[in-house]
Every structure is written in C-alpha cells, then in structure tokens.
Design an enzyme around this catalytic site. Structure first.
Site, PDB file in Angstrom:
ATOM      1  CD  GLU A 108       1.457  -0.272 -12.336  1.00 38.54           C
ATOM      2  OE1 GLU A 108       1.283   0.619 -11.483  1.00 38.54           O
ATOM      3  OE2 GLU A 108       1.225  -0.115 -13.545  1.00 38.54           O
ATOM      4  CE  LYS A 110      -6.329  -1.263  -4.416  1.00 39.04           C
ATOM      5  NZ  LYS A 110      -6.233  -0.299  -3.371  1.00 39.04           N
ATOM      6  CG  ASP A 112      -3.212   0.154   2.311  1.00 37.17           C
ATOM      7  OD1 ASP A 112      -4.131   0.885   1.910  1.00 37.17           O
ATOM      8  OD2 ASP A 112      -3.337  -0.621   3.269  1.00 37.17           O
ATOM      9  CE1 TYR A 217      -1.785   5.858  -9.136  1.00 36.50           C
ATOM     10  CE2 TYR A 217      -0.656   4.999  -7.203  1.00 36.50           C
ATOM     11  CZ  TYR A 217      -1.738   5.655  -7.778  1.00 36.50           C
ATOM     12  OH  TYR A 217      -2.755   6.103  -6.992  1.00 36.50           O
ATOM     13  CE  LYS A 306      -9.224  -3.876  -1.013  1.00 34.85           C
ATOM     14  NZ  LYS A 306      -9.141  -2.558  -0.439  1.00 34.85           N
ATOM     15  CB  CYS A 400     -16.526  -5.341  39.589  1.00 30.83           C
ATOM     16  SG  CYS A 400     -15.603  -3.984  38.844  1.00 30.83           S
ATOM     17  CB  CYS A 403     -15.475  -1.786  42.724  1.00 32.45           C
ATOM     18  SG  CYS A 403     -16.922  -2.480  41.936  1.00 32.45           S
ATOM     19  CB  CYS A 416     -19.326  -3.427  37.484  1.00 39.08           C
ATOM     20  SG  CYS A 416     -19.100  -2.599  39.063  1.00 39.08           S
ATOM     21  CB  CYS A 421     -17.227   0.657  39.732  1.00 43.80           C
ATOM     22  SG  CYS A 421     -15.860  -0.262  39.015  1.00 43.80           S
TER      23      CYS A 421
HETATM   24  S1  IVH Z   1      -3.627   3.416 -11.052  1.00 44.80           S
HETATM   25  C1  IVH Z   1      -8.241   4.444 -12.373  1.00 44.80           C
HETATM   26  N1  IVH Z   1      -1.712   2.155  -9.826  1.00 44.80           N
HETATM   27  O1  IVH Z   1      -5.514   1.989  -5.684  1.00 44.80           O
HETATM   28  C2  IVH Z   1      -7.345   4.363 -11.205  1.00 44.80           C
HETATM   29  N2  IVH Z   1      -3.531   2.919  -8.526  1.00 44.80           N
HETATM   30  O2  IVH Z   1      -8.436   1.621  -7.532  1.00 44.80           O
HETATM   31  C3  IVH Z   1      -5.931   4.436 -11.632  1.00 44.80           C
HETATM   32  N3  IVH Z   1      -3.298   2.497  -6.128  1.00 44.80           N
HETATM   33  O3  IVH Z   1      -7.407   4.715  -5.741  1.00 44.80           O
HETATM   34  C4  IVH Z   1      -5.036   4.267 -10.496  1.00 44.80           C
HETATM   35  N4  IVH Z   1      -1.344   1.528  -6.218  1.00 44.80           N
HETATM   36  O4  IVH Z   1      -5.061   5.197  -5.079  1.00 44.80           O
HETATM   37  C5  IVH Z   1      -2.899   2.762  -9.685  1.00 44.80           C
HETATM   38  N5  IVH Z   1       0.080   1.072  -8.870  1.00 44.80           N
HETATM   39  C6  IVH Z   1      -1.077   1.676  -8.746  1.00 44.80           C
HETATM   40  C7  IVH Z   1      -1.698   1.842  -7.485  1.00 44.80           C
HETATM   41  C8  IVH Z   1      -2.942   2.463  -7.426  1.00 44.80           C
HETATM   42  C9  IVH Z   1      -2.312   1.922  -5.426  1.00 44.80           C
HETATM   43  C10 IVH Z   1      -4.549   2.983  -5.511  1.00 44.80           C
HETATM   44  C11 IVH Z   1      -5.079   4.250  -6.103  1.00 44.80           C
HETATM   45  C12 IVH Z   1      -6.519   3.955  -6.491  1.00 44.80           C
HETATM   46  C13 IVH Z   1      -6.725   2.509  -6.126  1.00 44.80           C
HETATM   47  C14 IVH Z   1      -7.082   1.688  -7.366  1.00 44.80           C
END
Ligand code: IVH
Length: 661
Positions: A108, A110, A112, A217, A306, A400, A403, A416, A421
């Site tokens: 899935e 992640k 942000d 999620y 990541k 500078c 000045c 400076c 200044c």
């Molecule tokens: S499941 C045990 N699914 O990323 C953690 N987390 O460490 C279960 N996050 O702090 C979270 N997208 O805030 C999950 N599809 C996703 C996510 C997601 C972003 C964030 C979440 C968590 C960190 C994962």
C-alpha cells in the site's frame, strides 16, 4: 414534518458528499448541493431538537476550545519499523517465512500525513483522536468532523474503530500556502506539516477551511467483522463509506513482485494528488498476522519501506548573498523552481565560501537538489558533465551587499561588522517579532523591511510606537483597516510576555531560546539580570564562558540599557511568569514512577526535576504512587497503574506540568 425533511436532507447531502469526496463521482450540481444545505440549515435553526449527530452542518467547526482532552487508545497505535532497500525487504520476507508458510502481502502507498483513529457507535462518528504517543492521543473529534472524506454515518449501524491517515492533498496545500503568503504568515514546509498543523487547531473553523482528507487503511479489531485478510479489511472499509487507496493497494506474493510495485509506485509518485513517502507491506492473512505478533516495540507482520530522498535537477540562475543578524554573510543558490518532496522550491543555502568552492558551483550549472530531513532544501552537487561553454568560477564578495562595508573573515564565514548595516538591522527586527521571540503575530520579514525603509521602525522599541502611524499604515499595499488593527493589538499583547521571550528577542549573541529560559528562571526580572556579574552568570549550570561573556558585554553596553529603558517606558513587562517550579504543586510531595522508553528526557533528568520540585521517584507502582509517567511501549507498570486507577502522564504532560518546555 420538519423532522422528516431534516432526515431526508441529511441523507441526500451525506450521500452527495460521499459521491463527491470518496467516489470522485458527483451526481448533483454544486448549486443543488448548496440549495439542500441552505434548506437544512434553516430547518435546523427552526427545529434544533431534530438536528442529527451526523448532520453535514457539523462539518463547519464550532466554538474554539482551550486545549484538547486526552484519550487513551483501546489498542495502542503503533508504527512499523522503517526499511530503505531491497535487501531489507528480502530479510523481512525471510523473517516472516520462518513463522508462516507461503505468505502474501498487501502493498500500500505509505501516505505522508499523520495517523488518526475514528470511533463509531451504532454507525455514527463519536470520536476522532490523534495517535499521540501511541497510548494516549488527543480528542480531535470536532476537527475530524470537518474532513469531508470522513463519513459522519457509516453504511452499517455498527460499533467500530477505523484507523487511517489524515493528510492534505497537493491542491489544498498549494491553496493554504497561497493564503498564508498573502497574510504574511510563514509557509508550511510540506503537506504533512500542513496537515499536522491544521488538525491540531483549537479553532475548528480554521481546520474546516484547510480541506484535509482521511485515507482509511486498517481495522484494529478485524475479527469482530468476519474479515479474514488485510485486503478484505480494505474492501470492508470502502463498503462502510471510507476513502481507501483502492486503485493503488495491491497484493503481492514474492519479493520481486513487491520490488516491482515499489518501482512502479515510485515512478508514479509525482503524478499522485497527495504526498507519499514509501510503501507499507502487511502480511495479508490475519491468521498469519496473529502468529507473527509483535516484538517489544513494533509489529512483526508489517514494515514500512521508505523511498530514498528525492533528488531533482534544475539550473542555478544566480547566487545571492544575504546578511544575517550577526552580520554573517551567506551565499544562497537561486534556481528554476522545482517540486521536491512535496513542495515547490527555488532557493537553498550554500553556507559559505568553502562550500561553494568545494562543490565548484557556477551560475548556469545544472545542480541536483534534495530535501535534507525532508524539510530544508539542499544542493547535493553540480552535474559538471552538463556544463556547456565556459562558466566563471564562484567568487566570494569582498564587501557587504547592503552597506558596502569591507567584510571580515572569521573561521569559515565572512561577516559585515558594521553595527548600523541596514540588513543586520532588518534581520534583528524580524527576529524580535518572530514566533519564538516576542511573537507579534502578523509581522513577516517583508513588512518589517517596508517599515524599516519607511523609517517607521529603526529599533525594536519603535514597534511599540507604531500606533502613531496608524493612518499611514492603512495606505500600505495589502493591509486593510482590520489587519492593521490586528497587528497593533498583537503588539500590545506582546508587552505581557514572560521575560524569557524578551531575553531571546534582544538577540544577545550565543543566547538561544533555551538559555534565555534558564536566565529568566534564574533572575526573575530584567533588572536583576542587568545587575548581575560574570561570576554569578558562569555559576549557572549550562552556561559556559562564551555565553557568560556575551551576556556581560551586552549588559555593559549603554545602548542596550537605553533600549531596555525605552521598552520599559512603553510598558513592556520584564518579569518571569513561568511557574516557580520549586513550589510546583504538580510535583511537591508526590511519588512518581517512570516507565517505558522515554524519548524526550532521560530517567536521570526526570528524576532530578522531580527531586528539585520536592517530589520522590520510586521504581514500583503501588497504591501510594501518585503519578506514572509513561514513555513508548511501557510494560506491566503501566497496566498496573491503569488497574489501580493511578494518574498517568505522557512525556509531554510531564514537561507541561513541570514547565520546562
Ligand atoms: S498501517 C502498525 N498503512 O505510516 C502500524 N500505515 O509505520 C499500522 N501510514 O505511523 C499502520 N500509510 O501513520 C499503515 N497504508 C498505510 C499507511 C500507514 C501511511 C503511516 C502510519 C504509520 C506509519 C507506518
């Protein structure tokens, strides 16, 4: 009659919102929506007793509050361990395979943003909370209700907790920043910061304007709903009315499929309407999930990959030198604006002469930019192979830029040294009003610069005289009667700040926010500080020779004394207003137990603060314990505290109650 129509309208509008915000498939026009909404508002006003908990009129926010209440999560909200490369994916899969056979995974995006927990009773949203430290979060229900993609009522009348990510789309992020720029407010660095700042607003009407979203999620208790896999959880969430990443979530059975997914998503990343920072892998079967369980810290059944820090190429169009408050000269790279890790950037610091020469950076070069720590843009390097023609090498300036004073080199930096200044003056004035200093809301660098150039403000005490230019200020472009009124009010309010803000705001060399606080606590009034001696200052813990010398130099300078006198005449209060921790009733005569891994201070630090304040620390929880301070992943002591009904503080609450932030 009224009640029936109210019910009908609530259902029509909620359905329309769902189709628009979740399905991305509107079935009624904006005009129709507005008409229904207005009709509902009028009826609710007439028949308030029929107003429903899930009414869309609850989405506009309500009265501002003083603080958020704490909520303890029924099940801790953990996060996954982070990994960064293919080997670590393979290692994760091997660890999983030691416990379960033939695992499949959901992969899935992640998201942000920041995680949130929503609780529904009988299908109605009753509570929204932040993750907090994983055990205790903040009750942000009123703010959560403003998020249009959060259903206020589910399609089934069940009790359920749903978790997901609160985030801000790129579109809303751009709009929010445009508005902030207009208002002279500091811009959000990226959509995550913007979402975090917006959801924790005490005034929910502000949250409502920020257009946040919620991507569901996970279900903490999937077994209660007959769900057998994570994939089914996601489908169930969608069926209940939540926004899920249905087009991006997938199932993978081998590490090469996972890696392919990561590559594909990585290449699509910039086309998505929201920021993602990696891929989350979760074992699909919930039976397998249970078998894998948790380590002492994190789940074994999932992991977060990541993406590497994103690097983009652009052209260096100029190098501009700026002058800081201390006179320090900084070369800055100006380049064609590029999107990096969620925001549009067009400049980055080049630190000093050595940095520029080492990188051999030249105007006209193709340069590589990335975000350090995902916030501050930095120049990674120069693509020399792309250099066409002869570009003149970097040259440090000798005078500078503001000045004209000849620069002096000290160690790696040029300065400076002209006390008068204008660039240094403007920087000092901007520092004085900044958020961590006197926090005079509404001032940004641009307006300070304008006021300086118009000679309304030459020194910091002039801020408190600004009211005499009230009429002239109204003529300034971009400032109306109301914003000038607000500005002048903020100036007045700042007079009541506690002493540490003023000490920091004065810009004494080497005296940062933390030292300013130590000095304010120690001396209590500005007069005491002005009468101190070197011996007295150096005797204070955490204050070294350089700082002590700087303080003494500052208080011996008659110009500074004159300035402080002027501030006094304007009514600026100069006393420490923090709690006197020595008689702090939150701590005095109470017994504390510390448990879990403390991240914001060490056990020793916490114990000495407790002792200083007349409290005691003990290692076991009994009925005599007054407070248990919990860090991350606490064990049996936390459980015992809950059983015995003992007060529990998070690390933040400990800091708040001891006033040492
Ligand atoms: S499941 C045990 N699914 O990323 C953690 N987390 O460490 C279960 N996050 O702090 C979270 N997208 O805030 C999950 N599809 C996703 C996510 C997601 C972003 C964030 C979440 C968590 C960190 C994962």
């Amino acid at each position: 009659m009224g009640q029936d129509r109210i019910n009908e309208l609530v259902d029509i509008i909620n359905k329309a919102s769902y189709e628009y915000y979740v399905l991305d498939h509107p079935t009624i026009t904006d005009q129709e929506y507005d008409d229904y909404y207005r009709e509902l508002l009028a009826l609710e006003e007439k028949f308030p007793m029929y107003k429903r908990e899930d009414s869309p009129t609850n989405r506009v926010g309500g009265e501002a509050i003083d603080k958020f209440n704490k909520v303890t999560h029924e099940r801790p909200m953990l996060s996954f361990d982070d990994i960064f490369n293919e080997e670590e994916i393979i290692e994760f899969d091997e660890r999983v395979r030691k416990v379960v056979s033939n695992p499949t995974y959901t992969v899935e995006p992640k998201m942000d943003g920041l995680s949130g927990s929503l609780v529904y009773k009988n299908g109605i949203l009753v509570r929204g909370a932040t993750r907090g430290d994983g055990l205790v979060g903040e009750d942000i229900t009123i703010n959560i209700k403003t998020i249009k993609s959060v259903p206020l009522r589910l399609t089934q009348n069940i009790d359920i907790e749903v978790r997901g990510e609160i985030y801000m789309s790129y579109d809303s992020f751009t709009k929010a920043n445009q508005e902030r720029e207009k208002a002279g407010e500091p811009l959000f660095a990226n959509p995550r910061n913007a979402a975090a700042g917006s959801i924790r607003q005490l005034d929910s009407k502000i949250t409502a304007k920020r257009n946040l979203d919620f991507m569901a999620y996970s279900l903490p208790n999937p077994e209660d709903y007959g769900v057998k896999t994570q994939g089914e959880s996601l489908q169930f969430l969608r069926k209940l009315g939540f926004l899920t990443n249905k087009d991006l979530n997938q199932v993978a059975s081998t590490t090469s499929e996972i890696i392919m997914y990561i590559d594909e998503l990585g290449s699509k990343r910039n086309e998505l309407p929201f920021a993602i920072d990696g891929v989350v892998l979760k074992v699909n079967s919930l039976l397998d999930e249970e078998k894998l369980g948790f380590t002492s810290r994190v789940p074994r059944w999932g992991i977060a990959y990541k993406f590497p820090a994103e690097e983009v190429l652009t052209t260096l169009t100029d190098i501009k030198f700026t002058v800081g408050r201390t006179g320090k000269i900084t070369p800055n790279a100006l380049f064609h604006p590029v999107h990096v890790a969620g925001s549009l950037v067009s400049k980055a610091t080049l630190h000093n002469e050595d940095y520029c020469k080492q990188k051999d950076i030249r105007i006209g070069d193709t340069i590589c930019i990335r975000k350090a720590g995902d916030v501050i843009p930095e120049v990674v390097g120069v693509k020399e192979e792309r250099r066409t023609g002869i570009l003149p090498p970097f040259e440090m300036i000798s005078h500078c830029p503001m000045c004209g004073e000849e620069l002096v080199k000290k160690e790696a930096h040029h300065y400076c040294v002209n006390e008068h200044c204008p660039a240094r003056k403007i920087e000092s004035l901007t520092h004085f009003v900044s958020r961590d200093a006197m926090y005079i809301d509404g001032f940004g660098e641009r307006i300070v610069e304008d006021l300086y150039n118009m000679e309304y403000i030459k020194k910091v005490s002039d801020f408190y005289d600004l009211k005499k230019y009230k009429e002239e200020l109204k003529e300034l472009e971009g400032y109306g009667e109301k914003s000038i009124q607000n500005l002048l009010e903020s100036i007045e309010i700042s007079k009541q700040n506690s002493l540490e803000r003023l000490i920091f705001a004065l810009g004494i060399r080497y005296i940062g926010k933390k030292t300013a606080k130590i000095l304010a606590r120690q001396y209590k009034t500005m007069d005491n500080l002005l009468n101190t001696t070197y011996e007295e200052v150096i005797a204070i813990d955490d204050i070294g020779e350089i700082m002590a010398e700087s303080i003494i130099n500052f208080i011996k300078n008659p110009d500074n004394i004159k300035l402080i006198d002027e501030l006094k005449e304007h009514g600026v209060e100069m006393v420490y207003k923090g709690a006197d921790t020595k008689n702090n009733p939150n701590i005095e005569n109470r017994t504390f137990v510390l448990t879990g891994s403390l991240e914001k201070f060490s056990r020793e630090e916490a114990s000495s603060i407790i002792e200083e304040n007349g409290g005691k620390t003990s290692s076991s929880v009994t009925r005599k314990t007054s407070v248990v301070v919990v860090g991350a992943n606490p064990g049996s002591k936390y459980k015992k505290a809950l059983e015995l009904g003992i007060e529990v503080w998070t690390e933040d609450e400990f800091l708040e109650n001891t006033q040492i932030k």
